[in-house]
Scaffold this motif. Sequence first.
Motif, PDB file in Angstrom:
ATOM      1  N   SER A  40     -12.193  24.809  19.054  1.00 29.32           N
ATOM      2  CA  SER A  40     -12.495  25.250  20.420  1.00 29.32           C
ATOM      3  C   SER A  40     -11.280  25.119  21.323  1.00 29.32           C
ATOM      4  O   SER A  40     -11.010  26.008  22.146  1.00 29.32           O
ATOM      5  N   LEU A  41     -10.535  24.040  21.183  1.00 27.42           N
ATOM      6  CA  LEU A  41      -9.351  23.826  22.014  1.00 27.42           C
ATOM      7  C   LEU A  41      -8.276  24.860  21.685  1.00 27.42           C
ATOM      8  O   LEU A  41      -7.631  25.416  22.588  1.00 27.42           O
ATOM      9  N   ILE A  42      -8.070  25.159  20.407  1.00 26.50           N
ATOM     10  CA  ILE A  42      -7.090  26.165  19.996  1.00 26.50           C
ATOM     11  C   ILE A  42      -7.501  27.545  20.490  1.00 26.50           C
ATOM     12  O   ILE A  42      -6.680  28.301  21.039  1.00 26.50           O
ATOM     13  N   LEU A  43      -8.769  27.896  20.325  1.00 37.60           N
ATOM     14  CA  LEU A  43      -9.258  29.213  20.748  1.00 37.60           C
ATOM     15  C   LEU A  43      -9.191  29.369  22.267  1.00 37.60           C
ATOM     16  O   LEU A  43      -8.854  30.441  22.777  1.00 37.60           O
ATOM     17  N   ASN A  44      -9.521  28.307  22.993  1.00 35.52           N
ATOM     18  CA  ASN A  44      -9.443  28.353  24.452  1.00 35.52           C
ATOM     19  C   ASN A  44      -8.006  28.598  24.911  1.00 35.52           C
ATOM     20  O   ASN A  44      -7.750  29.401  25.822  1.00 35.52           O
ATOM     21  N   THR A  45      -7.045  27.937  24.245  1.00 34.96           N
ATOM     22  CA  THR A  45      -5.634  28.131  24.578  1.00 34.96           C
ATOM     23  C   THR A  45      -5.192  29.554  24.256  1.00 34.96           C
ATOM     24  O   THR A  45      -4.502  30.204  25.054  1.00 34.96           O
ATOM     25  N   LEU A  46      -5.585  30.054  23.086  1.00 31.18           N
ATOM     26  CA  LEU A  46      -5.218  31.422  22.705  1.00 31.18           C
ATOM     27  C   LEU A  46      -5.806  32.439  23.685  1.00 31.18           C
ATOM     28  O   LEU A  46      -5.126  33.408  24.069  1.00 31.18           O
ATOM     29  N   LYS A  47      -7.041  32.233  24.109  1.00 33.87           N
ATOM     30  CA  LYS A  47      -7.673  33.131  25.083  1.00 33.87           C
ATOM     31  C   LYS A  47      -6.868  33.178  26.377  1.00 33.87           C
ATOM     32  O   LYS A  47      -6.619  34.257  26.938  1.00 33.87           O
ATOM     33  N   LEU A  48      -6.433  32.014  26.854  1.00 38.28           N
ATOM     34  CA  LEU A  48      -5.672  31.962  28.103  1.00 38.28           C
ATOM     35  C   LEU A  48      -4.289  32.599  27.938  1.00 38.28           C
ATOM     36  O   LEU A  48      -3.763  33.216  28.870  1.00 38.28           O
ATOM     37  N   ILE A  49      -3.694  32.457  26.747  1.00 38.23           N
ATOM     38  CA  ILE A  49      -2.415  33.126  26.473  1.00 38.23           C
ATOM     39  C   ILE A  49      -2.593  34.640  26.513  1.00 38.23           C
ATOM     40  O   ILE A  49      -1.794  35.358  27.117  1.00 38.23           O
ATOM     41  N   SER A  91       5.307  19.532  34.414  1.00 33.47           N
ATOM     42  CA  SER A  91       5.212  20.544  35.458  1.00 33.47           C
ATOM     43  C   SER A  91       6.281  20.333  36.526  1.00 33.47           C
ATOM     44  O   SER A  91       6.957  21.279  36.956  1.00 33.47           O
ATOM     45  N   ALA A  92       6.467  19.081  36.940  1.00 31.95           N
ATOM     46  CA  ALA A  92       7.458  18.771  37.972  1.00 31.95           C
ATOM     47  C   ALA A  92       8.881  18.972  37.460  1.00 31.95           C
ATOM     48  O   ALA A  92       9.748  19.475  38.184  1.00 31.95           O
ATOM     49  N   ASP A  93       9.128  18.606  36.201  1.00 33.32           N
ATOM     50  CA  ASP A  93      10.482  18.692  35.654  1.00 33.32           C
ATOM     51  C   ASP A  93      10.923  20.130  35.405  1.00 33.32           C
ATOM     52  O   ASP A  93      12.055  20.508  35.719  1.00 33.32           O
ATOM     53  N   VAL A  94      10.023  20.930  34.826  1.00 29.24           N
ATOM     54  CA  VAL A  94      10.417  22.259  34.347  1.00 29.24           C
ATOM     55  C   VAL A  94       9.956  23.373  35.278  1.00 29.24           C
ATOM     56  O   VAL A  94      10.590  24.429  35.339  1.00 29.24           O
ATOM     57  N   GLY A  95       8.854  23.158  35.999  1.00 27.13           N
ATOM     58  CA  GLY A  95       8.429  24.160  36.963  1.00 27.13           C
ATOM     59  C   GLY A  95       7.195  24.953  36.582  1.00 27.13           C
ATOM     60  O   GLY A  95       6.771  25.835  37.337  1.00 27.13           O
ATOM     61  N   PHE A  96       6.590  24.678  35.421  1.00 24.67           N
ATOM     62  CA  PHE A  96       5.351  25.372  35.077  1.00 24.67           C
ATOM     63  C   PHE A  96       4.222  24.860  35.961  1.00 24.67           C
ATOM     64  O   PHE A  96       4.035  23.640  36.095  1.00 24.67           O
ATOM     65  N   PRO A  97       3.429  25.761  36.569  1.00 24.88           N
ATOM     66  CA  PRO A  97       2.242  25.298  37.288  1.00 24.88           C
ATOM     67  C   PRO A  97       1.282  24.623  36.317  1.00 24.88           C
ATOM     68  O   PRO A  97       1.240  24.956  35.126  1.00 24.88           O
ATOM     69  N   MET A  98       0.500  23.686  36.801  1.00 22.51           N
ATOM     70  CA  MET A  98      -0.424  22.965  35.934  1.00 22.51           C
ATOM     71  C   MET A  98      -1.405  23.912  35.248  1.00 22.51           C
ATOM     72  O   MET A  98      -1.808  23.672  34.104  1.00 22.51           O
ATOM     73  N   ASN A  99      -1.810  24.990  35.949  1.00 19.76           N
ATOM     74  CA  ASN A  99      -2.778  25.904  35.343  1.00 19.76           C
ATOM     75  C   ASN A  99      -2.153  26.850  34.323  1.00 19.76           C
ATOM     76  O   ASN A  99      -2.822  27.746  33.805  1.00 19.76           O
ATOM     77  N   CYS A 100      -0.857  26.646  34.027  1.00 19.94           N
ATOM     78  CA  CYS A 100      -0.188  27.406  32.971  1.00 19.94           C
ATOM     79  C   CYS A 100       0.253  26.491  31.824  1.00 19.94           C
ATOM     80  O   CYS A 100       1.067  26.889  30.982  1.00 19.94           O
ATOM     81  N   ILE A 101      -0.278  25.270  31.793  1.00 19.72           N
ATOM     82  CA  ILE A 101       0.050  24.315  30.743  1.00 19.72           C
ATOM     83  C   ILE A 101      -1.234  23.985  29.984  1.00 19.72           C
ATOM     84  O   ILE A 101      -2.226  23.571  30.581  1.00 19.72           O
ATOM     85  N   PHE A 102      -1.188  24.184  28.653  1.00 22.71           N
ATOM     86  CA  PHE A 102      -2.388  24.018  27.844  1.00 22.71           C
ATOM     87  C   PHE A 102      -2.125  23.059  26.675  1.00 22.71           C
ATOM     88  O   PHE A 102      -1.245  23.307  25.856  1.00 22.71           O
ATOM     89  N   PRO A 103      -2.880  21.966  26.599  1.00 19.57           N
ATOM     90  CA  PRO A 103      -2.718  21.031  25.484  1.00 19.57           C
ATOM     91  C   PRO A 103      -3.508  21.478  24.259  1.00 19.57           C
ATOM     92  O   PRO A 103      -4.619  22.021  24.385  1.00 19.57           O
ATOM     93  N   VAL A 104      -2.943  21.256  23.071  1.00 18.46           N
ATOM     94  CA  VAL A 104      -3.647  21.582  21.832  1.00 18.46           C
ATOM     95  C   VAL A 104      -3.441  20.469  20.806  1.00 18.46           C
ATOM     96  O   VAL A 104      -2.455  19.732  20.857  1.00 18.46           O
TER      97      VAL A 104
END
Length: 289
Positions: A270-279, A242-255
Amino acid sequence: MLYFLAMGGRKSKPADTSPLLDTPWRNINWEDKQGALRFVNNYKPQPENRQLRILLHGLVGAGKSSFINSVRSVLEGRMCRQARVDNIASTISCTKSYTTHRIQGTFYPFVLNDMAGLGHTSFKNRRNHMKDVKRVMKGHVRDGYTFNLERKISKEDRYYNADPTADDKVNILVCVIDASTVSLMKKDDVEAIQHIREEASDLGIPQVAVLTKIDAACPEIKQDVKNVYRSRKLKLLMEQFSADVGFPMNCIFPVKNYHEKTDFDNDTDSLILNTLKLILDSGEEMQQQ
């Protein structure tokens, strides 16, 4: 256990070195996989006759194709390997052409687009890559175009789309990053990602980042994927990115992608579906403009 005397004679406890935080810093309802699946299955973009185009980009070997295969696997109910994935570490992108991936079996009003990853190359080649990404985002590149770092797509190319429709244009840009390489990113890599982000912002395209291979980066997640938001190391990696590239933490999703297993796991789903929902939620902003 040793304690050290602080100022004033008070004792201070040593820093917590446990790999796991006491409580998760972001919540997922692990018991509601079906609810997340229903959201995706019932998703309708506005206006309803449009489709959401999701473009994945990133460095070579980041896991773009694996993420596409994982999404398709969860939604189609079978292990999907349509997007080609290399089985060895390489500096050459396994994906060569611009490809649209659609979910089979049921109509979904969104598509996932894969493109060549950016490897370690010359400044000129990087500029060509970034120009190609911009033209892809604007809808000027047709399916099947083979990327060539030696030159950007020309208006004379048969895969150049001179008159893109709304459905040809990218609605959301997803930067895919290998979590285990975050601390190894070179300055040129960071600058390239930042430049592509700026181009997307100029076009009004929302952006998110997906961190893949979290199980390889963090043993505690490999042991139990539910530790994803309790992993101290993963949180630090996300904060660094987030600090290096500038993405806010709430726009970064681990899968955790399906790249080794041949059977399904509800928590990984569940983790994949949660990420897809947010996308999808992020891309909806573009559709309404």
